[in-house]
Design a protein around this motif. Sequence first.
Motif, mmCIF file in Angstrom:
data_model
loop_
_atom_site.group_PDB
_atom_site.id
_atom_site.type_symbol
_atom_site.label_atom_id
_atom_site.label_comp_id
_atom_site.label_asym_id
_atom_site.label_seq_id
_atom_site.Cartn_x
_atom_site.Cartn_y
_atom_site.Cartn_z
ATOM 1 N N UNK A 59 60.634 5.039 -58.060
ATOM 2 C CA UNK A 59 61.555 5.660 -57.110
ATOM 3 C C UNK A 59 60.728 6.173 -55.945
ATOM 4 N N UNK A 60 61.133 5.808 -54.734
ATOM 5 C CA UNK A 60 60.427 6.313 -53.547
ATOM 6 C C UNK A 60 61.113 7.600 -53.121
ATOM 7 N N UNK A 61 60.351 8.706 -53.142
ATOM 8 C CA UNK A 61 60.970 10.003 -52.864
ATOM 9 C C UNK A 61 60.924 10.394 -51.394
ATOM 10 N N UNK A 62 59.768 10.147 -50.752
ATOM 11 C CA UNK A 62 59.698 10.559 -49.342
ATOM 12 C C UNK A 62 59.001 9.476 -48.529
ATOM 13 N N UNK A 63 59.035 9.666 -47.222
ATOM 14 C CA UNK A 63 58.439 8.687 -46.301
ATOM 15 C C UNK A 63 59.000 7.275 -46.539
ATOM 16 N N UNK A 64 60.294 7.212 -46.737
ATOM 17 C CA UNK A 64 60.896 5.892 -46.975
ATOM 18 C C UNK A 64 60.809 5.028 -45.727
ATOM 19 N N UNK A 65 60.995 5.659 -44.587
ATOM 20 C CA UNK A 65 60.884 4.939 -43.311
ATOM 21 C C UNK A 65 59.901 5.713 -42.438
ATOM 22 N N UNK A 66 58.924 4.998 -41.896
ATOM 23 C CA UNK A 66 57.839 5.676 -41.156
ATOM 24 C C UNK A 66 57.731 5.111 -39.739
ATOM 25 N N UNK A 67 57.255 5.932 -38.794
ATOM 26 C CA UNK A 67 57.009 5.386 -37.452
ATOM 27 C C UNK A 67 55.976 4.272 -37.528
ATOM 28 N N UNK A 68 56.212 3.191 -36.789
ATOM 29 C CA UNK A 68 55.288 2.046 -36.847
ATOM 30 C C UNK A 68 54.126 2.269 -35.883
#
Lengths: 335, 272
Positions: A59-68
């Motif tokens: 399970x991914x809890x945080x930082x699922x989407x990050x600035x590229x």
Amino acid sequence: MINRIYIEKEVASHHKTLQICNKFSNASVIDCDHYSEVFNRKAQNFRLQKKSPGLILAHKHKNLVMPAPSEYSIGGDLNYYFSHMLNCIYDCRYCFLQGMYRSANYVLFVNYEEFYQQIKLICNSHADKSCHFFSGYDCDSLAMEPVTGFMQYLLPKISDIPNLLLELRTKSTQIRSLLDIEPINNCVIAYSLLPDRLAKALDHKAPDISSRLASARKLQDQGWNIGLRFDPLIYDTDLEKTYQTFFADVANKLDIEKIHSVSIGSFRLPAHYFNKLSSYYPEDKLITSPFEHSGKSVSYKNDVKKRLLSYCYQEVCSYYPLEKIFPCEALEQYI
Amino acid sequence: MTHIITALHAEAKPIIRHFNLRKLENSNIFEAYANNTQTITLTISGIGKLASAAAVIHTMNIFQSSKMRSWLNIGIAGHKSLDLGTPVIANKIIDTGSKQSWFPQIVFKSRLLNLPIMTIDTATDQYPDGFMLDMESSGFYYSACKVTTCELVHCLKIISDNEHTHYQQLNESIIQSLIENNIEEITRLIDSLKTLSLEIKEITCDENLYNKLTSIQHFTHSHKIQLKKILKKWEILFPTTVPDMNRIHKFKNAQEILDYLMFTLDKTPVSY
């Protein structure tokens, strides 16, 4: 294919976990508290694990989407990346993953819904800006699709978000799930390509270039946006001849008028990733190339880089309009 | 090379016999054995995880172990329901004392059953569901992973007791038979690990050329490391040509030699 599946206790009864375990009913199932217990451990050898990677469901809890990173742009106002998976079934010799991760096991984050929610949230909060999302940074976007079904889940949901563009970076010919649905306008299938001879030497376990191009053409004919990613360019004897033939071949096999975007960049890696790569494959020809350390990264020596980039950039410009070409590194000093 | 650690003499004996191992005279802390070529060694640790961890370090010291060597803990273990004599490789090791876990990476083809194992501090006849029980694995694994990469470290257990036949009924001859009957599996596992360890590449180069060059000028330790890497590249790019030794003899120091070799390599395009 997969002989062991590690399952975080938290996702043990998740529907995706059960579905995937069914697909690999002969695999040993091993529980763990957190994927990092298996994945981030010291004393692992990426090269050895690549012989038979296991699958970790988490399970991914945080930082699922990050600035590229800034050089990732293909013209969007805001750029993000996300990785529903870590690691790739291919074994490309230049790949930064083998330097970045200690383990070659695949990690699949099964909470797809939260990735979607996060993407939607970002687009809603920047409604007046174009938001580009890159998938395929830490894995190939499509190679494991028959197992994960991630894009099958995500694509129909994002198709009506007006300010979103999703790039699926891939070398895969696993395009069935895309061909089965109506093309989505705000999605680009971006194929990573190299001259055939170089791909044969370096893109281990990946589909050959003609198969990649055939898949790209099928998708294009069905109405999907296709992007071309000439990154990394690899220096080789007779580079002019090799790349001239290559670019011509690509242009020949695809409808170049309809190409969505082209990006271009030469081989470069953070120095500590490169050092790991050299220690795993000291006998590989890639390692013998004329590289230099510059700051914290390793790339071709200036004269080599100039020759490679200037030639390839000019060639690419002869096929595609400038507004569709996006350099992955600062090109001014080389072209 | 494979280093085997067993807890008991009875576990060691069939392995010593099968691989024709000889006792080492100079090993006085733990009994250690090796074959003539020292490609297989065996150390008897005694019972318990601390003893097993210490035996790994001892073995590493007396055999000057490198990263390319594999490590095997071979011994007996309990399991609630498995048949006696079943060979099982551990896929997860839990230390019940510290609650720590490790995940051995089985990246070679194996027909062996694999299961998690709990390392306990005192023997018991209460068998948990789904786990093997032993008294060494966690100490062995923790220690061996300090010496080499985890893909080359494994625990092979032969089921010796279960809820019908408790460990109190074991004796030396039963233990010997359990190991003896699985000697083929043990050999197969050693072979698999040997093949796997060959994938770990050390930077090696033409020793003759290396010695020749380092005798011409004084090379510092750092120069020598650079030279090895450069000569490795040389071998790949020019497999049949040696550097121009007449020219090399004219250089005033090691750095000039290295610069010349690097310059020659860099102007040669790689052909894939």
